[in-house]
Each structure stands twice: as structure tokens, then as C-alpha cells.
Design an enzyme around this catalytic site. Structure first.
Site, PDB file in Angstrom:
ATOM      1  N   CYS A 159       0.840  -1.203   0.000  1.00  0.00           N
ATOM      2  CA  CYS A 159       0.000   0.000   0.000  1.00  0.00           C
ATOM      3  C   CYS A 159       0.879   1.258   0.000  1.00  0.00           C
ATOM      4  CB  CYS A 159      -0.921  -0.003   1.218  1.00  0.00           C
ATOM      5  SG  CYS A 159      -2.021   1.426   1.242  1.00  0.00           S
ATOM      6  N   CYS A 163       0.398   4.905   6.892  1.00  0.00           N
ATOM      7  CA  CYS A 163      -0.245   4.807   8.220  1.00  0.00           C
ATOM      8  C   CYS A 163       0.714   4.086   9.186  1.00  0.00           C
ATOM      9  CB  CYS A 163      -1.563   4.053   8.112  1.00  0.00           C
ATOM     10  SG  CYS A 163      -2.584   4.628   6.737  1.00  0.00           S
ATOM     11  N   CYS A 179       0.408   0.381  10.324  1.00  0.00           N
ATOM     12  CA  CYS A 179      -0.037  -0.670   9.402  1.00  0.00           C
ATOM     13  C   CYS A 179       1.095  -1.486   8.783  1.00  0.00           C
ATOM     14  CB  CYS A 179      -0.878  -0.050   8.295  1.00  0.00           C
ATOM     15  SG  CYS A 179      -1.565  -1.325   7.197  1.00  0.00           S
ATOM     16  N   CYS A 227     -16.152  -9.577   5.774  1.00  0.00           N
ATOM     17  CA  CYS A 227     -15.553  -8.278   5.472  1.00  0.00           C
ATOM     18  C   CYS A 227     -14.293  -8.454   4.631  1.00  0.00           C
ATOM     19  CB  CYS A 227     -15.222  -7.564   6.785  1.00  0.00           C
ATOM     20  SG  CYS A 227     -14.461  -5.967   6.497  1.00  0.00           S
ATOM     21  N   CYS A 230     -19.331  -6.697   3.865  1.00  0.00           N
ATOM     22  CA  CYS A 230     -18.634  -5.471   4.248  1.00  0.00           C
ATOM     23  C   CYS A 230     -17.362  -5.398   3.411  1.00  0.00           C
ATOM     24  CB  CYS A 230     -18.295  -5.508   5.742  1.00  0.00           C
ATOM     25  SG  CYS A 230     -17.380  -4.040   6.288  1.00  0.00           S
ATOM     26  N   CYS A 274     -19.385   1.351   8.853  1.00  0.00           N
ATOM     27  CA  CYS A 274     -18.575   0.717   9.892  1.00  0.00           C
ATOM     28  C   CYS A 274     -17.370   1.627  10.067  1.00  0.00           C
ATOM     29  CB  CYS A 274     -18.143  -0.676   9.446  1.00  0.00           C
ATOM     30  SG  CYS A 274     -16.959  -1.465  10.574  1.00  0.00           S
ATOM     31  N   ARG A 302     -17.528  -3.196  18.213  1.00  0.00           N
ATOM     32  CA  ARG A 302     -16.756  -4.425  17.936  1.00  0.00           C
ATOM     33  C   ARG A 302     -15.385  -4.409  18.599  1.00  0.00           C
ATOM     34  NH1 ARG A 302     -16.797  -4.540  12.566  1.00  0.00           N
ATOM     35  NH2 ARG A 302     -18.913  -5.327  12.783  1.00  0.00           N
TER      36      ARG A 302
HETATM   37  N1  SAM Z   1      -6.631   0.382   3.262  1.00  0.00           N
HETATM   38  C1  SAM Z   1      -7.915   0.547   3.804  1.00  0.00           C
HETATM   39  C2  SAM Z   1      -7.993   1.680   4.801  1.00  0.00           C
HETATM   40  O1  SAM Z   1      -6.953   2.079   5.343  1.00  0.00           O
HETATM   41  O2  SAM Z   1      -9.089   2.140   5.036  1.00  0.00           O
HETATM   42  C3  SAM Z   1      -8.524  -0.693   4.405  1.00  0.00           C
HETATM   43  C4  SAM Z   1      -7.683  -1.637   5.217  1.00  0.00           C
HETATM   44  S1  SAM Z   1      -6.962  -0.960   6.700  1.00  0.00           S
HETATM   45  C5  SAM Z   1      -5.837  -2.239   7.122  1.00  0.00           C
HETATM   46  C6  SAM Z   1      -8.294  -1.081   7.881  1.00  0.00           C
HETATM   47  C7  SAM Z   1      -8.044  -0.644   9.294  1.00  0.00           C
HETATM   48  O3  SAM Z   1      -7.275  -1.614   9.987  1.00  0.00           O
HETATM   49  C8  SAM Z   1      -7.293   0.635   9.552  1.00  0.00           C
HETATM   50  O4  SAM Z   1      -8.075   1.762   9.367  1.00  0.00           O
HETATM   51  C9  SAM Z   1      -6.907   0.483  11.014  1.00  0.00           C
HETATM   52  O5  SAM Z   1      -7.911   0.989  11.847  1.00  0.00           O
HETATM   53  C10 SAM Z   1      -6.818  -1.030  11.187  1.00  0.00           C
HETATM   54  N2  SAM Z   1      -5.441  -1.466  11.446  1.00  0.00           N
HETATM   55  C11 SAM Z   1      -4.455  -1.586  10.542  1.00  0.00           C
HETATM   56  N3  SAM Z   1      -3.319  -2.010  11.131  1.00  0.00           N
HETATM   57  C12 SAM Z   1      -3.589  -2.147  12.448  1.00  0.00           C
HETATM   58  C13 SAM Z   1      -2.816  -2.541  13.570  1.00  0.00           C
HETATM   59  N4  SAM Z   1      -1.537  -2.860  13.463  1.00  0.00           N
HETATM   60  N5  SAM Z   1      -3.414  -2.572  14.779  1.00  0.00           N
HETATM   61  C14 SAM Z   1      -4.713  -2.253  14.901  1.00  0.00           C
HETATM   62  N6  SAM Z   1      -5.492  -1.868  13.868  1.00  0.00           N
HETATM   63  C15 SAM Z   1      -4.940  -1.804  12.661  1.00  0.00           C
HETATM   64  C1  DTB Z   2     -10.935  -2.677  11.550  1.00  0.00           C
HETATM   65  O1  DTB Z   2     -11.296  -1.692  12.210  1.00  0.00           O
HETATM   66  N1  DTB Z   2     -10.022  -3.555  11.954  1.00  0.00           N
HETATM   67  C2  DTB Z   2      -9.819  -4.571  10.961  1.00  0.00           C
HETATM   68  C3  DTB Z   2     -10.876  -4.215   9.890  1.00  0.00           C
HETATM   69  N2  DTB Z   2     -11.435  -3.002  10.386  1.00  0.00           N
HETATM   70  C4  DTB Z   2     -10.497  -4.118   8.478  1.00  0.00           C
HETATM   71  C5  DTB Z   2      -8.415  -4.678  10.496  1.00  0.00           C
HETATM   72  C6  DTB Z   2      -7.418  -4.921  11.604  1.00  0.00           C
HETATM   73  C7  DTB Z   2      -6.078  -5.098  10.990  1.00  0.00           C
HETATM   74  C8  DTB Z   2      -5.023  -5.462  11.996  1.00  0.00           C
HETATM   75  C9  DTB Z   2      -3.683  -5.595  11.367  1.00  0.00           C
HETATM   76  C10 DTB Z   2      -3.588  -6.675  10.338  1.00  0.00           C
HETATM   77  O2  DTB Z   2      -4.038  -7.825  10.562  1.00  0.00           O
HETATM   78  O3  DTB Z   2      -2.996  -6.413   9.275  1.00  0.00           O
HETATM   79 FE1  SF4 Z   3      -2.776   1.269   3.371  1.00  0.00          FE
HETATM   80 FE2  SF4 Z   3      -2.644   0.119   5.733  1.00  0.00          FE
HETATM   81 FE3  SF4 Z   3      -3.094   2.733   5.568  1.00  0.00          FE
HETATM   82 FE4  SF4 Z   3      -5.016   0.978   4.790  1.00  0.00          FE
HETATM   83  S1  SF4 Z   3      -4.221   1.261   6.867  1.00  0.00           S
HETATM   84  S2  SF4 Z   3      -4.350   2.841   3.703  1.00  0.00           S
HETATM   85  S3  SF4 Z   3      -3.727  -0.662   3.982  1.00  0.00           S
HETATM   86  S4  SF4 Z   3      -1.221   1.665   4.927  1.00  0.00           S
END
Ligand code: SAM
Ligand code: DTB
Ligand code: SF4
Length: 332
Positions: free
Chosen positions: A66, A70, A73, A110, A141, A201, A273
């Protein structure tokens, strides 16, 4: 001791006026623990069967690579986390995962993609997945990143029920965590999602080094969305090696429980959740979260790239607590 009572008429008509100030939510956070949990559980019982939990299963349909940064992530191309990039998953694999999730008792599926936002071709392919999953009788979702005008409508036409897009943290902390977009971009996408008639959501992450006031600001922002989200995922940071937040200090579990309680009190009809971070949580803390009004979990051995409690372990926990899975929606 109590913060201002929620104006029920306000909730019903879903006026756009500020329902909750940050200060009122800070006052909730500061409430003695037993009083806070009692209040949250009382609100919960007014609106939900307290022994029912909604089960959502996640699948990463497009992993890694990506372009966003963030800081939490593991899927950002900018961090060295060992997550292998994978292109969009073929339909048959998505369907197999959805069938398995349904067989385990999940009612919502989802699909998550590590995109800044989908291109038209992506929307077309994901629309096919959404139709196929919905035909199984599951709620659908998707979380695909930022949407452009018209894309939410296309997803809705394909049968999408919910779109997940998180505000993630307080407005004044967001730019310390993400530098490739503004939180306003997230709000704009949420507006498009609502405009297309999709259910929202939307939640956030705690344990990223934010202050309690910033946790309260996140909850205030969510609660003041008009209407507030139908589903509110509260994630406890999974500190992944290689991400900028790898060494973030773990949040006190009781502060996490307080956050859940504040979400329940301020968004009485939402599915709150218990999301990322459950693998690191004891059963006792999870039980406190359910007492504080959480009534949904991510269910399945994996989140997107990180671990989640095994299905069998969750079934044992639900058995110990006498929690029943929410029934599938009749018209799915
Ligand atoms: N790329 C899309 C976005 O950012 O909206 C969808 C996928 S993104 C991985 C979805 C959500 O996962 C993020 O908004 C964040 O709240 C959660 N997330 C990602 N990495 C995480 C982590 N290490 N711990 C907890 N939540 C995480
Ligand atoms: C949300 O709030 N948490 C989920 C879902 N929406 C998409 C994602 C959590 C991701 C945690 C890190 C990972 O597994 O990559
Ligand atoms: Fe990309 Fe992760 Fe940010 Fe979603 S949360 S936009 S997958 S870097």
C-alpha cells in the site's frame, strides 16, 4: 458524577447537532470504573440482547504494497514488515473463505484491500465478489480505502451492506500517525458511503501513544457523525515489528475497557466491535469488554495479516460466558 444524559429524541431523529462534547466524554472516562461499566451495561441492555454477539470474519483480498504510510499498518510499502505483496485474490478463493466463515457461524464477511483507494477495474472485480458472498446469505462489508464519487453507489448496487473506513484517532493526533492524507479525506469518503445509502462501519485504534483526551476526542468524533456509525470497531494497536509504532507502549487493559464503555454509552444502538488486539487480551479483559457493551468481534484465525484468536478458542470463550452468536439477517 454522570456526564450529560443522552437525549433520546436526539438519537431517534439523528439530528446533526453535537450530541457529545469531548469534555463530556472525558468526564465519562474519569468516572469510577464500576459506575462507568454499570452505566454502559444499562445502556447496552436498553438496546440489545446482552448475551448476543455478532460475528464478522475478515479476509484480506489484496495484501501489502500500500502506498500510504499509516504508522500502525504492516501493509504499507514504506515499512519493512515482511508482509508479502499479493494481487487481488481470485473469486473462488474468496468464496471458499466466505463459505468456511459461514460454516463457523459468522454472519458478516468483510473483505479488506490494501489500497489507497480502488480503481474502476478493482470496483468491478470486488462487485463480483460482493454479489457472490451476498448470495450465500451473508452480510457483506468491504474496506478498500478512499472512495471517489460514484464508487460507493456501484458497491451498493452490487449488494454491499457495510463499508468500513476508520477515523482511526483524534483529529489533532492523526497527522502524527499518517502523513499521506488528511483525516478530512476519511470524512469525505464516509460522506460518500452514507450518501449511497450504505451502512457505515467506522471506528479507530487506541494504544498508539495518544492521550486519554485524544481517545475521548476520537469517540466524540464518531458519536457526532450524523447518524453515528452502525458498527464501531475499536482496535487495540497490534504493534508490528518494522512499523513506526513497533515500540509503542501497551495501553492499560482497563483503559481499553473504558474506551469500549464510552463507545457504548455514546453510540447506544451501534454494534461496538472488539477488534484488533484480541489475541493479546486475556479472557477476563474480553469479558469486561462484553460487560462494557462490546457486542461484536472479528471471528476467524486471522485479521488481515496478523493473528486473531482461533475459532475453537472463541467458541470456548463464548460458551464460558453464555454468549450466543447473533442470528443471520433474514433478508441477506
Ligand atoms: N486500506 C484501507 C484503509 O486504510 O481504510 C482498508 C484496510 S486498513 C488495514 C483497515 C483498518 O485496519 C485501519 O483503518 C486500522 O484501523 C486497522 N489497522 C491496521 N493495522 C492495524 C494494527 N496494526 N493494529 C490495529 N489496527 C490496525
Ligand atoms: C478494523 O477496524 N479492523 C480490521 C478491519 N477493520 C479491516 C483490520 C485490523 C487489521 C489489523 C492488522 C492486520 O491484521 O494487518
Ligand atoms: Fe494502506 Fe494500511 Fe493505511 Fe489501509 S491502513 S491505507 S492498507 S497503509
Amino acid at each position: 458524577m454522570n456526564a450529560p444524559i443522552v437525549d433520546e429524541a436526539d438519537t431517534l431523529t439523528r439530528r446533526s447537532a453535537v450530541r457529545w462534547t469531548q469534555e463530556a466524554i472525558e468526564a465519562l472516562f474519569a468516572t469510577p470504573f464500576n459506575d462507568l461499566i454499570h452505566r454502559a451495561q444499562s445502556v447496552h441492555r436498553e438496546h440489545f440482547d446482552p448475551n448476543e454477539v455478532q460475528l464478522s470474519t475478515l479476509l484480506s483480498i489484496k495484501t501489502g504494497g500500500c502506498p500510504e504510510d499509516c504508522g500502525y499498518c504492516p501493509q504499507s510499502v514504506r515499512f519493512n514488515t515482511g508482509v508479502a505483496d499479493q494481487g487481488l485474490m481470485p473469486l473462488d478463493q474468496v468464496l471458499a473463505a466466505a463459505r468456511a466463515a459461514q460454516a463457523n457461524g459468522a454472519t458478516r464477511f468483510c473483505m479488506g484491500a490494501a489500497w489507497r483507494g480502488p480503481k474502476q477495474r478493482d470496483i468491478d472485480q470486488v462487485a463480483t465478489m460482493i454479489k457472490a458472498v451476498r448470495d450465500l446469505g451473508m452480510e457483506t462489508c468491504a474496506t478498500l480505502g478512499m472512495l471517489k464519487d460514484g464508487q460507493a453507489e456501484q458497491l451498493s448496487a452490487a449488494g454491499l451492506d457495510y463499508y468500513n473506513h476508520n477515523l482511526d484517532t483524534a483529529p489533532d493526533f492523526y497527522n502524527e500517525i499518517v502523513h499521506t492524507r488528511e483525516q478530512q479525506d476519511r470524512l469525505d469518503t464516509l460522506g460518500r458511503v452514507r450518501g449511497a445509502g450504505l451502512s457505515v462501519c467506522c471506528g479507530g485504534i487506541v494504544g498508539m501513544g495518544e492521550t486519554r483526551a485524544q481517545r475521548a476526542a476520537l469517540i466524540a468524533q464518531l458519536a457526532n457523525l450524523s447518524p453515528y456509525p452502525e458498527s464501531v470497531p475499536i482496535n487495540n494497536l497490534v504493534a508490528v515489528p518494522g512499523t513506526p509504532l513497533a515500540d509503542a507502549a501497551a495501553l492499560d487493559p482497563l483503559e481499553f475497557v473504558r474506551t469500549i464503555a464510552c463507545a457504548r454509552i455514546t453510540m447506544p444502538r451501534a454494534r461496538v466491535r472488539l477488534s484488533a488486539g484480541r489475541s493479546e487480551m486475556s479472557e477476563a479483559v474480553q469479558a469486561l469488554c462484553f460487560l462494557a457493551g462490546a457486542n461484536s468481534i472479528f471471528y476467524g484465525d486471522k485479521l488481515l495479516t496478523t493473528g486473531n484468536p482461533e475459532v475453537e478458542r472463541d467458541q470456548v470463550l463464548m460458551g464460558k460466558l453464555g454468549l450466543r452468536p447473533a442470528a443471520p439477517i433474514p433478508n441477506a
